[in-house]
Design a protein around this motif. Structure first.
Motif, mmCIF file in Angstrom:
data_model
loop_
_atom_site.group_PDB
_atom_site.id
_atom_site.type_symbol
_atom_site.label_atom_id
_atom_site.label_comp_id
_atom_site.label_asym_id
_atom_site.label_seq_id
_atom_site.Cartn_x
_atom_site.Cartn_y
_atom_site.Cartn_z
ATOM 1 N N ARG A 19 65.965 -13.272 16.871
ATOM 2 C CA ARG A 19 64.969 -12.523 16.079
ATOM 3 C C ARG A 19 63.720 -12.241 16.898
ATOM 4 O O ARG A 19 63.137 -11.153 16.803
ATOM 5 C CB ARG A 19 64.612 -13.317 14.820
ATOM 6 N N ARG A 53 70.731 -5.423 12.732
ATOM 7 C CA ARG A 53 69.418 -4.875 13.111
ATOM 8 C C ARG A 53 69.396 -4.479 14.579
ATOM 9 O O ARG A 53 68.793 -3.466 14.959
ATOM 10 C CB ARG A 53 68.326 -5.897 12.827
ATOM 11 N N ASP A 77 71.660 -12.406 -1.131
ATOM 12 C CA ASP A 77 70.223 -12.685 -1.034
ATOM 13 C C ASP A 77 69.709 -12.666 0.407
ATOM 14 O O ASP A 77 68.555 -13.014 0.650
ATOM 15 C CB ASP A 77 69.914 -14.052 -1.659
ATOM 16 N N GLU A 78 70.551 -12.264 1.334
ATOM 17 C CA GLU A 78 70.144 -12.245 2.741
ATOM 18 C C GLU A 78 69.108 -11.141 2.984
ATOM 19 O O GLU A 78 69.427 -9.957 3.084
ATOM 20 C CB GLU A 78 71.361 -12.037 3.639
ATOM 21 N N GLN A 79 67.834 -11.535 3.091
ATOM 22 C CA GLN A 79 66.740 -10.556 3.202
ATOM 23 C C GLN A 79 66.801 -9.745 4.496
ATOM 24 O O GLN A 79 66.425 -8.578 4.518
ATOM 25 C CB GLN A 79 65.395 -11.275 3.100
ATOM 26 N N TRP A 80 67.284 -10.354 5.576
ATOM 27 C CA TRP A 80 67.336 -9.640 6.844
ATOM 28 C C TRP A 80 68.356 -8.508 6.814
ATOM 29 O O TRP A 80 68.357 -7.642 7.667
ATOM 30 C CB TRP A 80 67.633 -10.611 7.979
ATOM 31 N N THR A 82 68.992 -6.894 3.592
ATOM 32 C CA THR A 82 68.578 -6.017 2.492
ATOM 33 C C THR A 82 67.498 -5.024 2.912
ATOM 34 O O THR A 82 67.606 -3.820 2.665
ATOM 35 C CB THR A 82 68.055 -6.848 1.304
ATOM 36 N N LYS A 83 66.471 -5.529 3.566
ATOM 37 C CA LYS A 83 65.294 -4.717 3.849
ATOM 38 C C LYS A 83 65.550 -3.488 4.733
ATOM 39 O O LYS A 83 65.017 -2.416 4.457
ATOM 40 C CB LYS A 83 64.199 -5.592 4.468
ATOM 41 N N PRO A 84 66.336 -3.609 5.804
ATOM 42 C CA PRO A 84 66.437 -2.447 6.708
ATOM 43 C C PRO A 84 67.407 -1.349 6.286
ATOM 44 O O PRO A 84 67.386 -0.271 6.870
ATOM 45 C CB PRO A 84 66.902 -3.078 8.012
ATOM 46 N N LYS A 86 67.816 0.802 3.701
ATOM 47 C CA LYS A 86 67.272 2.110 3.298
ATOM 48 C C LYS A 86 66.572 2.799 4.460
ATOM 49 O O LYS A 86 66.677 4.012 4.629
ATOM 50 C CB LYS A 86 66.327 1.935 2.121
ATOM 51 N N ARG A 87 65.866 2.001 5.251
ATOM 52 C CA ARG A 87 65.167 2.568 6.417
ATOM 53 C C ARG A 87 66.163 3.180 7.391
ATOM 54 O O ARG A 87 65.974 4.287 7.890
ATOM 55 C CB ARG A 87 64.341 1.492 7.111
ATOM 56 N N GLU A 120 59.395 6.594 10.555
ATOM 57 C CA GLU A 120 60.187 5.746 9.667
ATOM 58 C C GLU A 120 60.813 4.587 10.434
ATOM 59 O O GLU A 120 60.907 3.467 9.923
ATOM 60 C CB GLU A 120 61.286 6.572 8.998
#
Length: 248
Positions: A19, A53, A77-80, A82-84, A86-87, A120
């Protein structure tokens, strides 16, 4: 801390190191590191998310999305992961639309869309994706004769990846357009020493040599105050006027 993480085989420590490397844009290192972890445990959602990522930051949108979806399937629930997502899709769509616009010779639209993709993406300065997007926008700016913008993007791309041949070649074209042939020659000389077997580099190097020699030759058209596309009659008139002007 980096040295300690690198010496341990603990998966959690390796992922924290990955990371950190990702934040610096060191995608190749992250891909190597996570490949071994995923190979040993294909159900490690965190490793899949980090790898996803890294793939995104290399510009491999499809594989990035695939890895992130798999990470979420294993752990919703893995945030790493979920977040990217849509981006990534927005960057992919903007970059794809920009490429289509450039193919259709709508270079202004291409610049606009690449700008949206760059904003973006918010990628690290040394990430391959940073080099890719800025190099592509530079090519569109070159076609619009926005040479300063082109050179600026080339510099960003080269700073991100100093072996980005395409960015070096686009930079050389912009320098020639600005009459900075010696600068282009210097860049292409360095590039030729590294990639002399690349036909594009060889061609650019030869062109730079030619333009430098050409710039040293007398410009008779300029002396006569006419353009290079002047007709024979215009050349004769200009020559006669210059002869009368300089006659003792």
């Amino acid at each position: 801390m980096h040295a300690l993480c690198g010496q341990t085989e603990a998966v959690i420590a390796q992922l924290w190191l990955a990371r950190a490397e990702l934040g610096l844009g060191r995608c190749d290192q992250v891909l190597r590191r996570t490949r071994e972890i995923v190979k040993a445990d294909r159900k490690n959602s965190k490793a899949l998310a980090v790898r996803g990522r890294a793939l995104y930051l290399t510009g491999d949108y499809e594989q990035a999305v695939k890895h992130l979806h798999e990470a979420l399937r294993l752990d919703p629930d893995e945030q790493w992961a979920t977040k990217p997502l849509k981006r990534i899709k927005r960057v992919r769509d903007n970059a794809g639309a920009a490429k289509d616009a450039a193919f259709k010779r709508d270079f202004a639209k291409a610049v606009e869309l690449y700008t949206s993709a760059i904003d973006e993406a918010d990628s690290p300065r040394h990430a391959p994706l940073t080099a890719q997007l800025h190099a592509e926008r530079a090519k569109a700016s070159l076609r619009l004769k926005s040479f300063d913008a082109c050179l600026s993007d080339c510099q960003v791309a080269i700073y991100a990846q100093d072996d980005h041949v395409e960015a070096w070649l686009v930079k050389a074209s912009a320098l020639h357009a600005l009459g900075r042939h010696q600068d282009a020659m210097q860049d292409m000389g360095e590039l030729y020493r590294l990639y002399h077997s690349d036909e594009r580099v060889q061609s650019a190097y030869n062109k730079a040599q030619f333009e430098v020699r050409k710039a040293k030759r007398p410009d008779y058209y300029s002396m006569l105050g006419i353009g290079v596309k002047s007709s024979e009659s215009e050349i004769k008139l200009a020559y006669k006027a210059k002869a009368l002007e300089l006659h003792p």
